[in-house]
Enzyme design. Structure first.
Site, PDB file in Angstrom:
ATOM      1  N   HIS A 174      21.974  -6.261  65.304  1.00  0.00           N
ATOM      2  CA  HIS A 174      23.450  -6.331  65.268  1.00  0.00           C
ATOM      3  C   HIS A 174      24.063  -5.004  65.745  1.00  0.00           C
ATOM      4  CE1 HIS A 174      26.900  -8.666  63.175  1.00  0.00           C
ATOM      5  NE2 HIS A 174      27.388  -7.927  64.166  1.00  0.00           N
TER       6      HIS A 174
ATOM      7  N   GLU B 257      20.716 -11.802  58.134  1.00  0.00           N
ATOM      8  CA  GLU B 257      20.516 -10.432  58.626  1.00  0.00           C
ATOM      9  C   GLU B 257      20.236  -9.496  57.453  1.00  0.00           C
ATOM     10  OE1 GLU B 257      23.864  -9.381  61.060  1.00  0.00           O
ATOM     11  OE2 GLU B 257      23.421 -10.936  62.518  1.00  0.00           O
TER      12      GLU B 257
ATOM     13  N   ARG C 254      27.650 -14.365  66.780  1.00  0.00           N
ATOM     14  CA  ARG C 254      27.309 -14.572  65.381  1.00  0.00           C
ATOM     15  C   ARG C 254      26.082 -15.466  65.295  1.00  0.00           C
ATOM     16  NH1 ARG C 254      29.656 -10.757  64.240  1.00  0.00           N
ATOM     17  NH2 ARG C 254      31.301 -10.419  62.700  1.00  0.00           N
TER      18      ARG C 254
END
Ligand SMILES: NC(=O)C1=CN([C@@H]2O[C@H](COP(=O)(O)OP(=O)(O)OC[C@H]3O[C@@H](n4cnc5c(N)ncnc54)[C@H](O)[C@@H]3O)[C@@H](O)[C@H]2O)C=CC1
Ligand SMILES: O=C(O)CCC(=O)C(=O)O
Length: 524
Positions: free
Chosen positions: A276, A258, A229
């Protein structure tokens, strides 16, 4: 017929149990596109793109269950779901292998300059000298956070002849031994590793875990990887160490924001990044969609579900009776976990008095949920706490005791580590509330809530005054204070409730005080 909204892209193969069920109708649309029909849906299936807020839930009065096809539930307001009576489930292990493999791919790509070299070849350059890499073989890989993904990554690194060392304060020696790794202190790992990768949840303890201070302790030329994370590696600190060359290269799959906006990290040619993608494989997406579909269907059919992360499965009547103990138990578990920030082997819970006549297995699970909360990524509750505790290699037991402590009811939790044991006792007094009445061998009496400060000291005149003075100097207001001792002039403890959490400077000054042997803070 139940109505199901699938609002993020999901494997249609994985959704098969739902698509083929005569019980449900599946609508695949983004939440925005379904704005006019949100009120009809009984279930909502998401990945990480859809933000499931309280506001959205309010527009979905029929909503009974949210299925997260993945691990992290940070895009779902769990508290709001619980308040709205909506069950949230996830698929905790469906993407473990994919994320471990992605981390491994990032590590290989980082050490061999694959993304940078690819760009030059595509631009018709042939510059072999610019990309002399480093072998993985014989290097020390430091894994911070040794849960599902960390474990799978370790196995792959071992197969490549790497020496794997780990730091996970909650890892038992037995489990580390089973996988053939050594658990170290964080400092040992930082100074020994050639490559460091993080696989913890993002919690208040792990946010900025690799910040300016800790990265400063690593070997010059270290490589850093974050596929967990954004924020576990502090982004400003990473900029600093990439700029001065201390960090030779970094690989990130995740960012604090993000997609990243004006992020300084992206200017470094020795920083490689993916958007991601840890869980983005056909297999992981099939696994997570299938797990979530099956569980949602079970739930709608009125069957128990395995990976519920918020709601209990008790009738309203039973739940009301045990609710006060359930809350007390959760706080006692949480306090035990914060007291014992070390690997734990066993948790035993003892019931005495009227509480022993209730559904104690549920209260036990509440202790476990409170205990696990600071240690794991997903919200743990009574439904999944037993399973996760066992997964962590911790055994648990409960016992009805015939002891009489003098209280109408008493709950005692004993947590055993390799070298230390911690015991806590609590009671619930109707119209008065929850009280903690014992810590180790000390009798004490305090309300377990808010910001707490625990001090182990010598029972001497002046110690309490000095504590008050230090807190006053730091402008810390004391709300309540209780003291417990075994004998006059012997060991004693005090528990203070203060108005805000305490910073390192306050703790440092308290620890430096003569006659004080331990200082701990807790936020409940
Ligand atoms: N990039 C991606 O697409 C994906 C990222 N993830 C993220 O990866 C992370 C790890 O996932 P899992 O391995 O499945 O979780 P897990 O819950 O199995 O493992 C987390 C481990 O971190 C340890 N830990 C907790 N606090 C710690 C601390 N302060 N210091 C060191 N260790 C600590 C726990 O003891 C546990 O062993 C999660 O944040 C998850 O959201 C998961 C899947 C995909
Ligand atoms: O691809 C996704 O849905 C994100 C996966 C993830 O980060 C998780 O499962 O925690």
């Amino acid at each position: 017929m139940f109505q199901i909204l699938v609002s993020d892209s999901m494997s249609s193969e994985g959704l098969k149990p739902l698509l083929e069920s005569p019980l449900v109708n599946v609508v695949q649309k983004k939440v925005d596109e379904a704005a006019n029909e949100l009120h009809i849906f009984d279930a909502l299936l998401v990945r990480s793109a859809t933000k499931v807020t309280n506001e959205l839930m309010k527009k979905m009065p029929n909503l009974k269950i949210i299925g997260r096809a993945g691990v992290g539930v940070d895009n779902i307001d769990i508290n709001a779901a619980t308040k709205n009576g909506v069950v949230v489930i996830n698929s905790p292990d469906g993407n473990t292998i994919s994320t471990a493999e992605h981390t491994f791919a990032m590590m290989s790509a980082l050490m061999r300059y694959i993304p940078q070299a690819y760009v030059t070849v595509k631009s018709n350059e042939w510059n072999r000298g610019a990309f002399v890499g480093t072998e993985l073989y014989g290097k020390t890989l430091g894994i911070i956070g040794f849960g599902r993904i960390g474990t799978e990554l370790a196995k792959r690194a071992q197969a490549f002849g790497m020496d794997v060392i780990v730091y996970d304060p909650f890892l038992t020696e037995e489990r580390a031994h089973e996988i053939g790794v050594r658990n170290h202190t964080l400092d040992e790992l930082l100074t020994a590793a050639d490559i460091i990768t993080v696989h913890t949840p993002l919690t208040k303890d792990t946010k900025g875990l690799l910040g300016k201070y800790n990265i400063g302790k690593t070997k010059k030329g270290v490589y850093l990887i974050n596929c967990a994370r954004g924020g576990i590696i502090d982004e400003d600190a990473l900029v600093h160490y990439l700029e001065n060359g201390h960090v030779k290269g970094a690989a990130l799959d995740v960012f604090v924001v993000e997609p990243p906006v004006n992020n300084k990290l992206l200017k470094f040619s020795n920083l490689i990044a993916t958007p991601h993608l840890g869980a983005s494989t056909k297999e992981a997406q099939l696994n997570v969609a299938a797990q979530v579909s099956e569980q949602v269907l079970r739930f709608l059919e009125g069957k128990p579900v395995a990976s519920s992360i918020n709601l209990p499965t008790l009738s309203k009547e039973v739940f009301q009776k045990i609710q006060p103990f359930y809350q007390l138990a959760k706080k006692m578990g949480n306090l035990s976990s914060q007291f014992m920030k070390i690997p734990v082997k066993e948790i035993s819970i003892q019931y005495e008095g009227s509480v022993a006549e209730l559904e104690t297995s549920f209260i036990t699970k509440s202790v476990l949920a409170g205990f696990l909360e600071p240690r794991v990524d997903t919200t743990v509750n009574e439904v999944n706490a037993g399973l996760i505790t066992k997964e962590r290699g911790i055994t648990f037991s409960e016992k009805i005791s015939s002891n009489t402590s003098g209280y109408e009811n008493c709950l005692a939790v004993k947590v055993t580590g390799n070298k230390h044991v911690f015991e806590i006792k609590g009671t619930y007094i109707p119209n008065y509330g929850e009280r903690i009445i014992g810590i180790n061998d000390f009798n004490i009496d305090f309300y377990p809530a808010g910001h707490l400060l625990y001090i182990h000291h010598c029972d001497k005149p002046g110690v309490i005054g000095r504590v008050g003075q230090i807190l006053g100097n730091h402008e810390v207001n004391i709300a309540t204070m209780q003291v417990g001792r075994k004998e006059k002039g012997g060991e004693a403890i005090m528990m203070l409730a203060v108005d805000h959490s305490l910073d390192e400077k306050v703790l440092h000054d308290l620890k430096a005080c003569d006659d004080i042997s331990a200082v701990k803070t807790f936020d409940l």
